[in-house]
Design a protein around this motif. Structure first.
Motif, PDB file in Angstrom:
ATOM      1  N   ARG A 130     -24.466  23.263 -43.995  1.00  0.00           N
ATOM      2  CA  ARG A 130     -24.596  22.721 -42.644  1.00  0.00           C
ATOM      3  C   ARG A 130     -25.235  21.349 -42.776  1.00  0.00           C
ATOM      4  O   ARG A 130     -26.076  21.139 -43.657  1.00  0.00           O
ATOM      5  CB  ARG A 130     -25.508  23.621 -41.802  1.00  0.00           C
ATOM      6  CG  ARG A 130     -24.843  24.905 -41.378  1.00  0.00           C
ATOM      7  CD  ARG A 130     -25.609  25.507 -40.223  1.00  0.00           C
ATOM      8  NE  ARG A 130     -25.695  24.563 -39.101  1.00  0.00           N
ATOM      9  CZ  ARG A 130     -26.475  24.735 -38.053  1.00  0.00           C
ATOM     10  NH1 ARG A 130     -27.269  25.789 -37.974  1.00  0.00           N
ATOM     11  NH2 ARG A 130     -26.490  23.853 -37.085  1.00  0.00           N
ATOM     12  N   ASP A 131     -24.891  20.444 -41.901  1.00  0.00           N
ATOM     13  CA  ASP A 131     -25.423  19.087 -42.087  1.00  0.00           C
ATOM     14  C   ASP A 131     -26.959  19.045 -42.013  1.00  0.00           C
ATOM     15  O   ASP A 131     -27.593  18.250 -42.685  1.00  0.00           O
ATOM     16  CB  ASP A 131     -24.766  18.082 -41.124  1.00  0.00           C
ATOM     17  CG  ASP A 131     -25.129  18.302 -39.674  1.00  0.00           C
ATOM     18  OD1 ASP A 131     -25.712  19.356 -39.337  1.00  0.00           O
ATOM     19  OD2 ASP A 131     -24.827  17.410 -38.864  1.00  0.00           O
ATOM     20  N   ASP A 132     -27.546  19.972 -41.240  1.00  0.00           N
ATOM     21  CA  ASP A 132     -29.012  20.041 -41.132  1.00  0.00           C
ATOM     22  C   ASP A 132     -29.689  20.238 -42.484  1.00  0.00           C
ATOM     23  O   ASP A 132     -30.823  19.817 -42.684  1.00  0.00           O
ATOM     24  CB  ASP A 132     -29.421  21.232 -40.250  1.00  0.00           C
ATOM     25  CG  ASP A 132     -28.747  21.223 -38.923  1.00  0.00           C
ATOM     26  OD1 ASP A 132     -29.437  21.122 -37.909  1.00  0.00           O
ATOM     27  OD2 ASP A 132     -27.492  21.300 -38.901  1.00  0.00           O
TER      28      ASP A 132
HETATM   29 MG    MG Z   1     -26.145  20.421 -37.627  1.00  0.00          MG
END
Ligand code: MG
Ligand code: ATP
Length: 288
Positions: free
Chosen positions: A52-54
């Motif tokens: 996930r980009d997080d």
């Molecule tokens: Mg995200």
């Protein structure tokens, strides 16, 4: 075992397609289309870690991945020990404050004692501190734009690109806080081995070649010899275009590279100057 540079990329979402396209244009082919967590390239010493980009900034800061491709907004929000190695020029957007459009806005002080809904509390708090504003930040992770409409907040701080989401929620952008785009990040603390650094250098070199070719066309045309000077005068900023002889001595062939956005303007001038049989080809890579 062969050394591989591990790149953290978004597993699905707005960054995924263009990240994969950039790698593919740089000649990095992946082994499987099925997205498992870790996928090696079949022709280049890298492997992709799908996250996930997080989670990308932290995975790079900790050295789980060597580098990562993620939005600058996520880098600034997570505030990990990473540095931007290169701006990649896609997924451009901005983070802005917006309020209901019926409200009269008289400057950033308006936000004093207001409630602001956002998924980016860290970036927002820094902006508020810098402007001496005390506001109540309400963190929500999705559909931030509906918060004012349902009485959850007075304003929002969110990603804006075209602005159409704001319009359809009767909101108006009042302060732009940061510009964002996809960036390549590396760890501030973990130094890459010489082998990995060499792989990264090759990758950056290829990204530059892809970027240089972006928006450019390769143009070929036939020109009567007597008109050659006139045609060359039309071509912008070319120090020395290629001029080749043709079987018919009265004609020659001129090759050059043009910015796509000036294509029609320049093609018109070339035709008027006497060029014929004009061909325009896409350029895949350009090594300067
Ligand atoms: Mg995200
Ligand atoms: P994940 O499931 O990986 O956490 P996400 O839902 O947090 O994904 P996306 O909506 O896929 O995130 O957006 C990823 C990034 O793409 C954003 O952090 C931002 O940098 C960029 N982005 C988001 N919206 C836009 C937009 N409308 N136009 C251009 N870029 C955008």
């Amino acid at each position: 075992m062969e050394t591989k540079l591990r790149i953290a990329v978004q597993s699905k979402g707005r960054l995924y397609e263009e990240t994969m396209e950039l790698l593919s244009e740089a000649g990095v082919k992946m082994t499987s289309v099925k997205r498992t967590l870790l996928v090696p390239s079949r022709n280049f010493p890298v492997e992709l870690l799908f996250l996930r980009d997080d989670d990308i900034p932290e995975s790079v800061a900790m050295g789980t991945a060597d580098i990562g491709i993620v939005g600058l907004n996520e880098v600034l929000e997570k505030d990990k020990a990473v540095e931007v190695i290169k701006e990649l020029g896609f997924s451009k957007c901005r983070l802005s404050l917006a309020i209901p459009k019926r409200i009269e806005y008289n400057g950033v002080e308006w936000f004093n004692n207001r409630k602001i809904a956002t998924s980016y509390p860290v970036i927002l708090q820094k902006f508020l501190d810098k402007n001496n504003i005390k506001a109540d930040i309400h963190v929500i992770t999705g559909s931030v734009e509906i918060a004012p409409g349902i009485g959850l907040a007075d304003g929002i701080f969110d990603i804006v690109s075209s602005g159409s989401t704001l319009v359809s929620n009767n909101l108006i952008e009042v302060e732009k806080v940061i510009d964002s785009q996809a960036v390549l990040i590396g760890s501030k603390k973990q130094k890459l081995s010489d082998e990995k650094q060499a792989i990264l250098d090759e990758l950056l070199f290829r990204f530059d070649a892809v970027k240089a070719a972006d928006g450019k066309k390769y143009i070929l045309m036939n020109v009567p010899r007597e008109k050659l000077d006139e045609v060359l005068a039309v071509l912008p900023g070319i120090k020395s275009p290629t001029v080749l002889p043709l079987a018919n001595n009265d004609w020659c062939s001129v090759h050059t590279v043009l910015e796509e956005k000036r294509f029609w303007e320049i093609i018109g001038k070339l035709r008027n100057a006497g060029a014929e049989g004009i061909l325009a080809l896409d350029i895949e890579k350009m090594v300067l």
